[in-house]
Design a protein around this motif. Structure first.
Motif: not given
Length: 75
Positions: A36, A42-44, A46, A66
């Motif tokens: 997290f 920053t990127s996440q 899923y 994203t």
């Protein structure tokens, strides 16, 4: 009779509370990595899979999302 009932209820509550305490002897497992990220830029990403069942029919939907952190607000 009432005192006996209250005493029995207190005993049952004590047994339930005490039986829920303690672990089962399994050590916790810590995942490595930053799952997290909250730093700026920053990127996440899923991946979501949803399966719906209706009788003998099955429908699956797979979607990827994203998200990028664009602003950080101090606590």
């Amino acid at each position: 009779m009432r005192a006996v009932t209250i005493l029995m209820m207190c005993g049952i509550v004590a047994i339930v509370v005490l039986s829920g305490c303690g672990g089962d002897g399994v050590a916790y497992y810590t995942l490595a990595g930053d799952f997290f990220p909250t730093g700026l830029a920053t990127s996440q990403t899923y991946k979501m899979t949803v399966t719906t069942y209706y009788g003998k029919q099955t429908v699956a939907a797979i979607k990827q999302s994203t998200r990028q952190v664009t602003d950080v607000v101090p606590a």
